[in-house]
Design a protein around this motif. Structure first.
Motif, PDB file in Angstrom:
ATOM      1  N   ILE A  57       0.844  -1.199   0.000  1.00  0.00           N
ATOM      2  CA  ILE A  57       0.000   0.000   0.000  1.00  0.00           C
ATOM      3  C   ILE A  57       0.879   1.248   0.000  1.00  0.00           C
ATOM      4  O   ILE A  57       1.884   1.307   0.713  1.00  0.00           O
ATOM      5  CB  ILE A  57      -0.942  -0.002   1.224  1.00  0.00           C
ATOM      6  N   ASN A  66      -3.815  12.135   3.564  1.00  0.00           N
ATOM      7  CA  ASN A  66      -3.711  10.908   2.782  1.00  0.00           C
ATOM      8  C   ASN A  66      -3.440   9.712   3.685  1.00  0.00           C
ATOM      9  O   ASN A  66      -3.976   8.621   3.464  1.00  0.00           O
ATOM     10  CB  ASN A  66      -2.609  11.043   1.731  1.00  0.00           C
ATOM     11  N   LYS A  69      -6.639   8.686   5.318  1.00  0.00           N
ATOM     12  CA  LYS A  69      -7.506   8.037   4.328  1.00  0.00           C
ATOM     13  C   LYS A  69      -7.074   6.599   4.084  1.00  0.00           C
ATOM     14  O   LYS A  69      -7.910   5.678   4.064  1.00  0.00           O
ATOM     15  CB  LYS A  69      -7.456   8.822   3.020  1.00  0.00           C
ATOM     16  N   LYS A  70      -5.759   6.382   3.918  1.00  0.00           N
ATOM     17  CA  LYS A  70      -5.253   5.036   3.651  1.00  0.00           C
ATOM     18  C   LYS A  70      -5.474   4.112   4.844  1.00  0.00           C
ATOM     19  O   LYS A  70      -5.825   2.934   4.679  1.00  0.00           O
ATOM     20  CB  LYS A  70      -3.769   5.093   3.286  1.00  0.00           C
ATOM     21  N   TYR A  72      -7.827   4.377   7.084  1.00  0.00           N
ATOM     22  CA  TYR A  72      -9.264   4.101   7.131  1.00  0.00           C
ATOM     23  C   TYR A  72      -9.625   3.004   6.128  1.00  0.00           C
ATOM     24  O   TYR A  72     -10.407   2.087   6.440  1.00  0.00           O
ATOM     25  CB  TYR A  72     -10.049   5.372   6.817  1.00  0.00           C
ATOM     26  N   GLU A  73      -9.041   3.076   4.944  1.00  0.00           N
ATOM     27  CA  GLU A  73      -9.303   2.060   3.912  1.00  0.00           C
ATOM     28  C   GLU A  73      -8.802   0.685   4.349  1.00  0.00           C
ATOM     29  O   GLU A  73      -9.442  -0.340   4.067  1.00  0.00           O
ATOM     30  CB  GLU A  73      -8.636   2.475   2.597  1.00  0.00           C
ATOM     31  N   LYS A  76     -11.255  -0.663   6.904  1.00  0.00           N
ATOM     32  CA  LYS A  76     -12.516  -1.008   6.247  1.00  0.00           C
ATOM     33  C   LYS A  76     -12.394  -2.332   5.498  1.00  0.00           C
ATOM     34  O   LYS A  76     -13.313  -3.162   5.510  1.00  0.00           O
ATOM     35  CB  LYS A  76     -12.912   0.109   5.282  1.00  0.00           C
ATOM     36  N   LYS A  77     -11.241  -2.547   4.861  1.00  0.00           N
ATOM     37  CA  LYS A  77     -11.055  -3.754   4.058  1.00  0.00           C
ATOM     38  C   LYS A  77     -10.728  -4.979   4.904  1.00  0.00           C
ATOM     39  O   LYS A  77     -11.268  -6.068   4.670  1.00  0.00           O
ATOM     40  CB  LYS A  77      -9.933  -3.527   3.035  1.00  0.00           C
TER      41      LYS A  77
END
Length: 244
Positions: A57, A66, A69-70, A72-73, A76-77
């Protein structure tokens, strides 16, 4: 991620040096590994290394929005991260009298402030699971300082203070937090430094520089069941150049 893995680990700065060595060790332990890099080339290298046992990543800790955001992603995944190994770091050496504000701020942001953002995002799910392993890669210079590294030494010393307070806060949830303070380890980042001190290797009692495996072997121990009673500690791996 179709295969069932025992744990999920996030390793920052995983495309080279110490981070790469840690990644290569961990993927052999049935742990799904998410490695971060600040460049697309680094991400590509990580994906090639982990194959189907992980992913790479792109995260640049200089960009706070950023980074958030990363992270959080990622949550979430993958829902949870069981193991955090924060290895990402940068040096921008200069004597304090010549050091720019950018030299100072960039190093503090990447090396220290990132500790806050990473753990802030990842700890809630560790608490829910009542298990977690957090390891910060600090430096011998957090303890002894080094000419031209007021920024770097401050960031790595701050990391250790952060780790100790964090360890106290999360211990009751089955989460341990520790740091490793490497001495002179052969990596691309330290190549120039090691070249400059090669003739002064007598300051190291073992008489040689360390390897990335010296660090990754300790990481494996700290995430294993054998280390459940170790938290809030800094493990010094420096060939005897600093004894506390």
């Amino acid at each position: 991620m179709k295969k069932k893995y025992d744990k999920i680990a996030l390793i920052t700065g995983a495309n080279r040096g110490i981070g790469k060595s840690i990644l290569k060790k961990i993927i052999k332990k049935n742990i799904y590994v998410i490695g971060t890099s600040k460049t697309l080339l680094g991400v590509k290298k990580i994906k090639k290394l982990v194959n189907k046992s992980g992913t790479g990543i792109l995260i640049n800790f200089l960009n706070i929005q950023n980074t958030k955001k990363k992270l959080y992603e990622i949550i979430k995944k993958f829902n949870t991260i069981d193991i955090l190994i924060h290895n990402s770091g940068v040096i921008q050496d200069n004597l304090l009298i010549n050091m720019s504000e950018k030299n100072w701020n960039d190093v503090i942001l990447i090396n220290l402030n990132s500790c806050f953002y990473l753990t802030k995002f990842l700890i809630p799910n560790m608490i829910k699971k009542k298990w977690g392993r957090i390891i910060f890669i600090s430096s011998v210079n957090a303890y002894q300082g080094n000419i031209g590294q007021t920024n770097y030494s401050a960031s790595k010393a701050g990391m250790i203070g952060f780790m100790k307070s964090l360890a106290l806060e999360v211990a009751r949830f089955g989460i341990t937090a520790n740091s490793i303070a490497p001495g002179y380890i052969k990596t691309n980042m330290t190549k120039k430094i090691l070249k400059n001190i090669k003739n002064n290797i007598n300051q190291i009692p073992i008489k040689n520089f360390g390897t990335v495996k010296d660090i990754s072997n300790m990481v494996l121990f700290l995430i294993s069941k054998k280390s459940t009673y170790i938290t809030g500690q800094t493990i010094h791996i420096n060939g005897g150049m600093l004894m506390l």
